[in-house]
Write an enzyme that holds these catalytic residues in place. Structure first.
Site, PDB file in Angstrom:
ATOM      1  N   HIS A 151       0.757  -1.291   0.088  1.00 42.54           N
ATOM      2  CA  HIS A 151       0.040   0.003  -0.094  1.00 42.54           C
ATOM      3  C   HIS A 151       0.737   1.125  -0.102  1.00 42.54           C
ATOM      4  O   HIS A 151       0.267   2.365  -0.298  1.00 42.54           O
ATOM      5  CB  HIS A 151      -0.921  -0.014   1.177  1.00 42.54           C
ATOM      6  N   ASP A 181      -0.288  -7.308   1.303  1.00 46.10           N
ATOM      7  CA  ASP A 181       0.350  -6.181   1.609  1.00 46.10           C
ATOM      8  C   ASP A 181       1.871  -6.136   1.677  1.00 46.10           C
ATOM      9  O   ASP A 181       2.631  -5.287   2.083  1.00 46.10           O
ATOM     10  CB  ASP A 181      -0.349  -5.478   2.812  1.00 46.10           C
ATOM     11  N   GLY A 253       3.535   6.338   8.170  1.00 45.56           N
ATOM     12  CA  GLY A 253       4.914   6.522   7.879  1.00 45.56           C
ATOM     13  C   GLY A 253       5.943   5.241   8.085  1.00 45.56           C
ATOM     14  O   GLY A 253       6.835   5.147   7.530  1.00 45.56           O
ATOM     15  N   ASN A 254       5.321   4.425   9.205  1.00 47.20           N
ATOM     16  CA  ASN A 254       6.070   3.231   9.681  1.00 47.20           C
ATOM     17  C   ASN A 254       5.770   2.309   8.679  1.00 47.20           C
ATOM     18  O   ASN A 254       6.366   1.344   8.699  1.00 47.20           O
ATOM     19  CB  ASN A 254       5.848   2.966  10.890  1.00 47.20           C
ATOM     20  N   SER A 255       4.864   2.391   7.934  1.00 44.38           N
ATOM     21  CA  SER A 255       4.638   0.993   6.863  1.00 44.38           C
ATOM     22  C   SER A 255       5.623   0.561   6.147  1.00 44.38           C
ATOM     23  O   SER A 255       6.551   1.464   5.268  1.00 44.38           O
ATOM     24  CB  SER A 255       3.364   1.619   5.739  1.00 44.38           C
ATOM     25  N   LEU A 310      -7.108 -25.262  -1.634  1.00 43.27           N
ATOM     26  CA  LEU A 310      -7.571 -26.810  -1.573  1.00 43.27           C
ATOM     27  C   LEU A 310      -9.261 -26.595  -2.276  1.00 43.27           C
ATOM     28  O   LEU A 310      -9.494 -27.599  -2.479  1.00 43.27           O
ATOM     29  CB  LEU A 310      -7.995 -26.930  -0.018  1.00 43.27           C
ATOM     30  N   GLY A 311      -9.696 -25.440  -2.664  1.00 41.40           N
ATOM     31  CA  GLY A 311     -10.939 -25.393  -2.974  1.00 41.40           C
ATOM     32  C   GLY A 311     -12.229 -25.587  -2.210  1.00 41.40           C
ATOM     33  O   GLY A 311     -13.100 -26.328  -2.565  1.00 41.40           O
ATOM     34  N   VAL A 312     -12.058 -24.984  -0.967  1.00 43.19           N
ATOM     35  CA  VAL A 312     -13.178 -25.372  -0.230  1.00 43.19           C
ATOM     36  C   VAL A 312     -13.481 -23.850   0.795  1.00 43.19           C
ATOM     37  O   VAL A 312     -12.737 -23.043   0.846  1.00 43.19           O
ATOM     38  CB  VAL A 312     -12.653 -26.352   1.107  1.00 43.19           C
ATOM     39  N   ILE A 314     -14.556 -22.446   4.042  1.00 37.56           N
ATOM     40  CA  ILE A 314     -14.702 -23.187   5.574  1.00 37.56           C
ATOM     41  C   ILE A 314     -15.148 -21.980   6.584  1.00 37.56           C
ATOM     42  O   ILE A 314     -15.295 -20.951   6.454  1.00 37.56           O
ATOM     43  CB  ILE A 314     -13.110 -23.583   5.882  1.00 37.56           C
TER      44      ILE A 314
END
Length: 525
Positions: A151, A181, A253-255, A310-312, A314
């Site tokens: 970001h 991110d 600013g710490n990002s 996995l295609g689930v 949950i």
């Protein structure tokens, strides 16, 4: 209610925010020699017969900070914003918008001046504006590879990096990952740059000392100290949330700045803070190095990230859900849906299965997407699945997480009267047949099966559990329902059997989910 979580970039007019929301591997930058790997160990604690006595506070962090500061950089971005882009506030918190006109007395010369100025700025014919944002980063390779938050650099036209000695270098983005991110930058330097390397964040415990270094509000080279306050935090930023919480003061600013342990290893990437005001209140969140390291390695090698899948769909197993399934204890990831032709479907996983372990390691629902994402595509994982009172081993070949497809725009359908309703007064909602009229009214596909929710009582059980008109109930206690009478019959049968709760599989705007309803106790009207 969503917590006021703020991402940590800072800008003169705008703050570039996260557009969307893991992996584990060995440290490929461990060989960098710019920062000594060894840091003098703290003085041993005084002998004590009492277990768990805390070590003394370090006399100073100065030596450690002096070694680490040269590897932490200021990341500055510039973005061209065209007229009409000002309303693109994707995160909904107003931080992408331009400053609003100050409140001046009505009719005053200042009000007219600023009103005319803002009108010119927002005019379709207004020239493009240059907007800046600031963040932090850290060098992980003397060749010039730099880690930061996505970001911080998202939508940037130009990225510049300022080193500790005020050297300014132009950076290019090697790759970025919206889901975690994270982003990787590259700068070219005539000499090797000071670098740090990732440590093992999994070994760091709640209460351990940490240092955060970054550029809060553009104040470069700022060092703050604190402890690890908690582990495994989920702040609703995405499916892979597993943040380290720290009370080391970090601000906008710490990002993208590093969180260090006392050995000088990066154990986290500072990303967000909890703050009602936007400033530090001692609750900051960092992406663990164990997660960030694998992502950064992939970005360096290929410029993109490939995740296991996995295609689930949950959800966590709550006590109410466990009671409905006769499952003891309440743990694991309940399968609410299986993607057609996905890895789970090919392994014959079923809706209502409870995944309790992955390759022998116990898991909870929220951890499954993150852990499965770390698995290499094409490998075979073994799931410990609880199904109808028995635990079975299900081998599944991990697939590649597909890219999200753009959803077609849905047009609201005209309301049409549906067939007769069946009221489930004790549960607080009514259902009707899923006929042509209901499909037209609620814009439901022809393939949808079940019964449609036609009304929900305010303050009732269904309302408390998030049911809405237009939702579709497809199963009760893992058995399909085809009519309102069928649904009512199954609920009444569960009541006569004196079950504590009953599970409904509900298809809503977000997909399938299991919804538990208590049948006894204070919650029953």
């Amino acid at each position: 209610m969503r917590l006021p979580v703020h991402l940590l970039c800072a800008g003169s007019l705008s703050c570039l925010l996260l557009a969307g929301v893991s992996g584990s591997a060995s440290a490929w930058a461990a060989g960098s020699a710019a920062v000594p790997a060894s840091v003098p160990a703290p003085a041993p604690a005084a002998p004590s017969a009492v277990a768990g006595v805390a070590r003394g506070v370090p006399d100073s962090f100065a030596d450690l900070a002096a070694r680490l500061l040269p590897a932490v950089v200021n990341v500055s971005t510039t973005q061209t914003v065209k007229s009409g882009d000002d309303d693109d506030d994707e995160d909904g918190d107003g931080e992408d918008q331009l400053p609003q006109m100050p409140n001046f007395p009505q009719g005053s010369p200042f009000e007219k001046f600023f009103h005319d100025f803002m009108n010119r700025q927002n005019s379709p014919d207004a020239p493009p504006r240059r907007m800046q944002a600031l963040g932090s980063g850290f060098i992980i390779d003397p060749a010039g590879y730099i880690v930061t938050n996505n970001h911080v650099i998202r939508h940037a036209d130009k990225i510049t990096v300022t080193l500790q000695d005020n050297t300014v270098l132009t950076a290019r983005a090697v790759g970025h990952d919206d889901r975690t991110d994270l982003a990787l930058l590259k700068v070219d330097s005539k000499k090797p740059l000071p670098a740090v390397h990732f440590g093992d964040s999994d070994k760091r415990r709640v209460g351990d000392w940490v240092l955060a270094i970054g550029n809060p509000f553009g104040l470069s080279g700022t060092v703050t100290a604190g402890i690890i306050s908690s582990r495994g935090r989920n702040i609703d930023q995405g499916p892979y949330d597993d943040f380290i919480q720290t009370d080391a003061p970090i601000n906008k600013g710490n990002s993208g700045g590093p969180l260090f342990d006392m050995d000088g290893n990066v154990i986290g990437v500072n990303t967000a803070i909890y703050s009602p005001s936007g400033g530090s209140v001692g609750i900051g969140f960092s992406i663990p190095a164990s997660e960030a390291q694998g992502i950064i390695e992939q970005l360096r090698k290929t410029g993109k990230v490939s995740r296991g899948w996995l295609g689930v769909r949950i959800q966590n197993v709550t006590q109410d859900i466990a009671d409905g399934l006769n499952l003891t204890p309440a743990r694991g990831a309940l399968v609410a849906g299986v993607e057609k032709d996905g890895p789970a479907a090919k392994a014959k996983l079923q809706t209502g299965d409870v995944i309790q372990s992955l390759d022998g390691h116990p898991i909870e629902g929220k951890a499954l997407p993150r852990l499965s994402a770390q698995l290499p595509v094409g490998t075979v994982a073994h799931l410990g699945v609880w199904r109808h009172g028995k635990t079975i081993d299900v081998p599944v070949t991990i697939g590649a997480l597909p890219e999200p497809a753009a959803e077609p725009e849905k047009k609201p359908a005209p309301a049409t009267k549906s067939s007769a309703e069946v009221s489930l007064s004790t549960l607080g909602f009514a259902v009707g047949a899923l006929d042509a009229a209901a499909r037209q009214k609620y814009n439901l596909p022809a393939a949808q099966k079940g019964v449609v929710v036609t009304s929900v009582k305010d303050g009732g059980l269904a309302s408390d559990r998030g049911l809405k008109e237009g939702d579709v109930v497809t199963e009760v206690q893992q058995a399909e329902v085809t009519s309102p009478a069928d649904l009512k019959k199954r609920i009444e049968a569960a009541q006569k059997a004196k079950k504590k709760s009953i599970l409904l599989l509900v298809h809503d705007a977000d997909g399938l989910r299991w919804v538990p309803f208590p049948l006894t106790g204070d919650d029953t009207p």
